[in-house]
Design a protein around this motif. Sequence first.
Motif, PDB file in Angstrom:
ATOM      1  N   GLY A 151       0.713  -1.300   0.068  1.00 21.30           N
ATOM      2  CA  GLY A 151       0.008   0.020   0.179  1.00 21.30           C
ATOM      3  C   GLY A 151       0.881   1.204   0.002  1.00 21.30           C
ATOM      4  N   HIS A 152       0.476   2.382  -0.698  1.00 22.98           N
ATOM      5  CA  HIS A 152       1.155   3.512  -0.714  1.00 22.98           C
ATOM      6  C   HIS A 152       0.988   4.221   0.832  1.00 22.98           C
ATOM      7  CE1 HIS A 152       2.009   4.113  -4.852  1.00 22.98           C
ATOM      8  NE2 HIS A 152       0.944   3.691  -5.027  1.00 22.98           N
ATOM      9  N   LYS A 199      -4.621   2.358   3.565  1.00 18.01           N
ATOM     10  CA  LYS A 199      -4.537   1.491   4.238  1.00 18.01           C
ATOM     11  C   LYS A 199      -3.703   0.443   3.555  1.00 18.01           C
ATOM     12  CE  LYS A 199      -7.545  -1.736   6.785  1.00 18.01           C
ATOM     13  NZ  LYS A 199      -8.677  -2.784   6.555  1.00 18.01           N
ATOM     14  N   GLN A 200      -2.900  -0.100   4.426  1.00 16.82           N
ATOM     15  CA  GLN A 200      -1.804  -1.136   4.030  1.00 16.82           C
ATOM     16  C   GLN A 200      -2.374  -2.417   4.449  1.00 16.82           C
ATOM     17  OE1 GLN A 200       1.918  -0.020   5.571  1.00 16.82           O
ATOM     18  NE2 GLN A 200       2.347   1.400   3.955  1.00 16.82           N
ATOM     19  N   GLU A 201      -2.410  -3.512   3.477  1.00 17.93           N
ATOM     20  CA  GLU A 201      -2.663  -4.852   3.812  1.00 17.93           C
ATOM     21  C   GLU A 201      -1.533  -5.633   3.897  1.00 17.93           C
ATOM     22  OE1 GLU A 201      -5.555  -6.550   1.504  1.00 17.93           O
ATOM     23  OE2 GLU A 201      -6.748  -4.808   1.144  1.00 17.93           O
ATOM     24  N   ARG A 202      -1.493  -6.699   4.773  1.00 19.78           N
ATOM     25  CA  ARG A 202      -0.464  -7.769   4.918  1.00 19.78           C
ATOM     26  C   ARG A 202      -0.829  -8.734   4.114  1.00 19.78           C
ATOM     27  NH1 ARG A 202       0.002 -12.214   8.367  1.00 19.78           N
ATOM     28  NH2 ARG A 202       2.144 -12.230   9.348  1.00 19.78           N
ATOM     29  N   PHE A 203       0.276  -9.481   3.423  1.00 23.67           N
ATOM     30  CA  PHE A 203       0.109 -10.666   2.520  1.00 23.67           C
ATOM     31  C   PHE A 203       1.193 -11.273   3.042  1.00 23.67           C
ATOM     32  CE2 PHE A 203      -1.646  -7.301   0.023  1.00 23.67           C
ATOM     33  CZ  PHE A 203      -2.741  -7.952  -0.873  1.00 23.67           C
ATOM     34  N   PRO A 242       5.553  -0.186  -2.119  1.00 26.05           N
ATOM     35  CA  PRO A 242       4.424   0.939  -2.058  1.00 26.05           C
ATOM     36  C   PRO A 242       3.755   1.045  -3.515  1.00 26.05           C
ATOM     37  CG  PRO A 242       6.703   1.119  -2.893  1.00 26.05           C
ATOM     38  CD  PRO A 242       6.636  -0.064  -2.199  1.00 26.05           C
ATOM     39  N   CYS A 243       2.663   0.019  -3.471  1.00 23.93           N
ATOM     40  CA  CYS A 243       1.900   0.238  -4.816  1.00 23.93           C
ATOM     41  C   CYS A 243       0.619   0.044  -4.348  1.00 23.93           C
ATOM     42  CB  CYS A 243       2.353  -0.801  -5.678  1.00 23.93           C
ATOM     43  SG  CYS A 243       1.820  -2.621  -5.267  1.00 23.93           S
TER      44      CYS A 243
END
Length: 110
Positions: free
Chosen positions: A35-36, A40-44, A79-80
């Motif tokens: 996530g930029h 909101k960033q996601e965990r993979f 960062p995408c």
Amino acid sequence: MFPCFNTTTYSSSEKMRKKRQERVVPKGCLAIKVGHEGEKQERFVVPLIYFNHPLFMQLLKHAEDEYGFHHNGGAITIPCHVQHFRHVQGMIHRDSLSNHHRHPPRCFGF
């Protein structure tokens, strides 16, 4: 009369146990954040062998350009946009399925 059970305590401890299980990274995999900044960033959780795929290498290069080579700790952050990462993830997964000599790792979650 039946004894009363505190379902709130049980459900909150059950939630904590499930949350801990979700944080466990299978052997041969690595947790990353996508996530930029400001989103909101996601965990993979991705298999380590995917780090050698040219598309994933491009994402890592972008992360290096954005954040530098040195990392403050914690998960690697790509960062995408999450949707873009999911698209790339699907392409990498399809590439791994077309390779008849290896079976795709099971930790690459969608």
